[in-house]
Design a protein around this motif. Structure first.
Motif, PDB file in Angstrom:
ATOM      1  N   LYS A  96     -10.211 -30.394 -26.842  1.00 28.75           N
ATOM      2  CA  LYS A  96     -10.998 -29.330 -26.798  1.00 28.75           C
ATOM      3  C   LYS A  96     -10.735 -28.259 -27.494  1.00 28.75           C
ATOM      4  O   LYS A  96     -11.770 -27.733 -28.555  1.00 28.75           O
ATOM      5  CB  LYS A  96     -11.744 -29.311 -26.186  1.00 28.75           C
ATOM      6  N   LYS A 149      -5.742 -26.444 -29.888  1.00 34.88           N
ATOM      7  CA  LYS A 149      -5.846 -27.669 -31.110  1.00 34.88           C
ATOM      8  C   LYS A 149      -4.087 -26.504 -31.782  1.00 34.88           C
ATOM      9  O   LYS A 149      -3.662 -27.295 -32.655  1.00 34.88           O
ATOM     10  CB  LYS A 149      -6.349 -27.165 -32.405  1.00 34.88           C
ATOM     11  N   VAL A 155      -7.725 -35.808 -29.840  1.00 30.56           N
ATOM     12  CA  VAL A 155      -8.866 -35.793 -30.257  1.00 30.56           C
ATOM     13  C   VAL A 155      -9.221 -36.560 -31.390  1.00 30.56           C
ATOM     14  O   VAL A 155     -10.796 -37.167 -30.910  1.00 30.56           O
ATOM     15  CB  VAL A 155      -8.649 -34.184 -31.357  1.00 30.56           C
ATOM     16  N   GLU A 197     -10.998 -38.990 -28.620  1.00 31.83           N
ATOM     17  CA  GLU A 197     -11.828 -39.111 -28.454  1.00 31.83           C
ATOM     18  C   GLU A 197     -13.367 -39.231 -29.623  1.00 31.83           C
ATOM     19  O   GLU A 197     -14.059 -39.288 -28.594  1.00 31.83           O
ATOM     20  CB  GLU A 197     -12.362 -37.156 -27.827  1.00 31.83           C
ATOM     21  N   ALA A 198     -12.870 -38.989 -29.876  1.00 32.20           N
ATOM     22  CA  ALA A 198     -13.920 -39.217 -31.683  1.00 32.20           C
ATOM     23  C   ALA A 198     -14.129 -40.444 -31.781  1.00 32.20           C
ATOM     24  O   ALA A 198     -15.523 -40.577 -31.947  1.00 32.20           O
ATOM     25  CB  ALA A 198     -13.114 -38.220 -32.773  1.00 32.20           C
ATOM     26  N   ASP A 234     -18.716 -30.842 -30.963  1.00 33.95           N
ATOM     27  CA  ASP A 234     -18.219 -31.498 -29.194  1.00 33.95           C
ATOM     28  C   ASP A 234     -16.467 -31.241 -29.503  1.00 33.95           C
ATOM     29  O   ASP A 234     -16.098 -30.416 -28.130  1.00 33.95           O
ATOM     30  CB  ASP A 234     -18.573 -32.867 -28.608  1.00 33.95           C
ATOM     31  N   LEU A 235     -15.527 -31.379 -30.112  1.00 32.42           N
ATOM     32  CA  LEU A 235     -14.354 -31.578 -30.101  1.00 32.42           C
ATOM     33  C   LEU A 235     -13.889 -30.029 -30.639  1.00 32.42           C
ATOM     34  O   LEU A 235     -12.989 -30.155 -30.409  1.00 32.42           O
ATOM     35  CB  LEU A 235     -14.117 -33.312 -30.868  1.00 32.42           C
TER      36      LEU A 235
END
Length: 290
Positions: A190, A193, A229, A232-233, A250-251
């Motif tokens: 999160k 990246k 990522v 989780e999305a 949130d990410l």
């Protein structure tokens, strides 16, 4: 078949079944479980994990954890499922024993699909029989014995995962680098990246990391970050009513357009399209865990 061990004081649970319907029905114990799913049948079995189709062939094993949303399509398949929670056996705390994080569980990689040859299948079937026998021994060391058997099962599957996904039969510096990278991505995706962020944490250069992954025929480090990522999305799109903008923030994205672009690149659909399609699919399936 249905066996379970519960320790109310520790809230610990271990369960073994070959009846998926029993798992779906017992909704009170679905949250917080890790599942090791084995297709011992003669035909492939398909189900969805976080909106992606998974096909498990005969004599193949996969694993899902408490972060995943698993859906089986009706009629429910015949699968052998070994399930446990963190209170029974915490894979993170015991990683020094089994070295499974980043290979068998968690991590940024795709779900492992482990193929068993006849020798491996026979070995694991024998171990399951020992499980069944121990589930029926109601004494004061039953929990310790079952935990020992679970650890053995995990170690056997971790060895298969290392051999089949990284091409090495024993841990090497390179395979441990990949495993550690996967675990770090799972912890920091999160906020971090870029490959360089993880290279700094591992005291390596980005080029060194990229070369290690390339030598093992793995996805690139950057692709693994993106994949984590998106996992989780997908989970949030399926399990919450959050908007794409809320999920993006949130990410760790500064703007929703960057998030939408990455999601579409990895899934070939926008977040809104993905959610609409899975609303339709959900009506035709049965949820094992959420």
């Amino acid at each position: 078949m249905y066996f379970d061990y519960k320790d109310p004081q520790l809230n610990a649970l271990l369960r073994l079944t070959d009846n998926v319907w029993l798992i779906v029905e017992d909704a009170s114990i679905q949250k917080g479980l890790i599942h090791m799913i084995w297709n011992q049948g003669e035909d492939p079995v398909s189900f969805d994990v976080d909106g992606s189709a998974i096909t498990l062939g005969p004599n193949e094993i996969t694993t899902v954890t408490y972060i995943h949303l698993v859906r089986f399509h009706r009629p429910l398949p015949s699968l052998t499922v070994l399930s446990f929670n963190r209170e029974f056996y915490c894979i993170k705390d015991h990683d020094h024993e089994v070295s499974c994080n980043g290979l068998l569980f968690m991590g940024a990689r795709d779900l492992p699909i482990l193929s068993l040859d006849e020798k491996e299948r026979s070995s694991l079937q024998t171990l399951l029989q020992v499980f069944e026998d121990e589930f029926q021994n109601k004494d004061n060391i039953q929990g310790e014995m079952l935990q020992m058997l679970l650890k053995r099962f995990i170690i056997k599957c971790t060895r298969l995962a290392r051999a089949q996904t990284l091409g090495v039969s024993v841990a090497t510096d390179a395979s441990e680098t990949i495993r550690k990278f996967n675990v770090l991505v799972d912890e920091h995706y999160k906020s971090l990246k870029q490959v360089a962020d993880y290279a700094d944490l591992m005291f390596k250069s980005p080029k060194t990391l990229s070369n290690v992954f390339k030598q093992h025929g793995s996805k690139s480090p950057l692709q693994l970050i993106h994949d984590r990522v998106v996992i989780e999305a997908r989970r949030q799109l399926l399990k919450t009513s959050k908007t794409a903008k809320e999920i993006a923030f949130d990410l760790g994205f500064d703007n929703v357009s960057s998030f939408n672009k990455l999601f579409k690149k990895c899934t070939n659909s926008s977040p809104v399209e993905f959610r609409k399609q899975n609303v339709v699919d959900r009506e035709k399936s049965t949820i094992i865990q959420e």
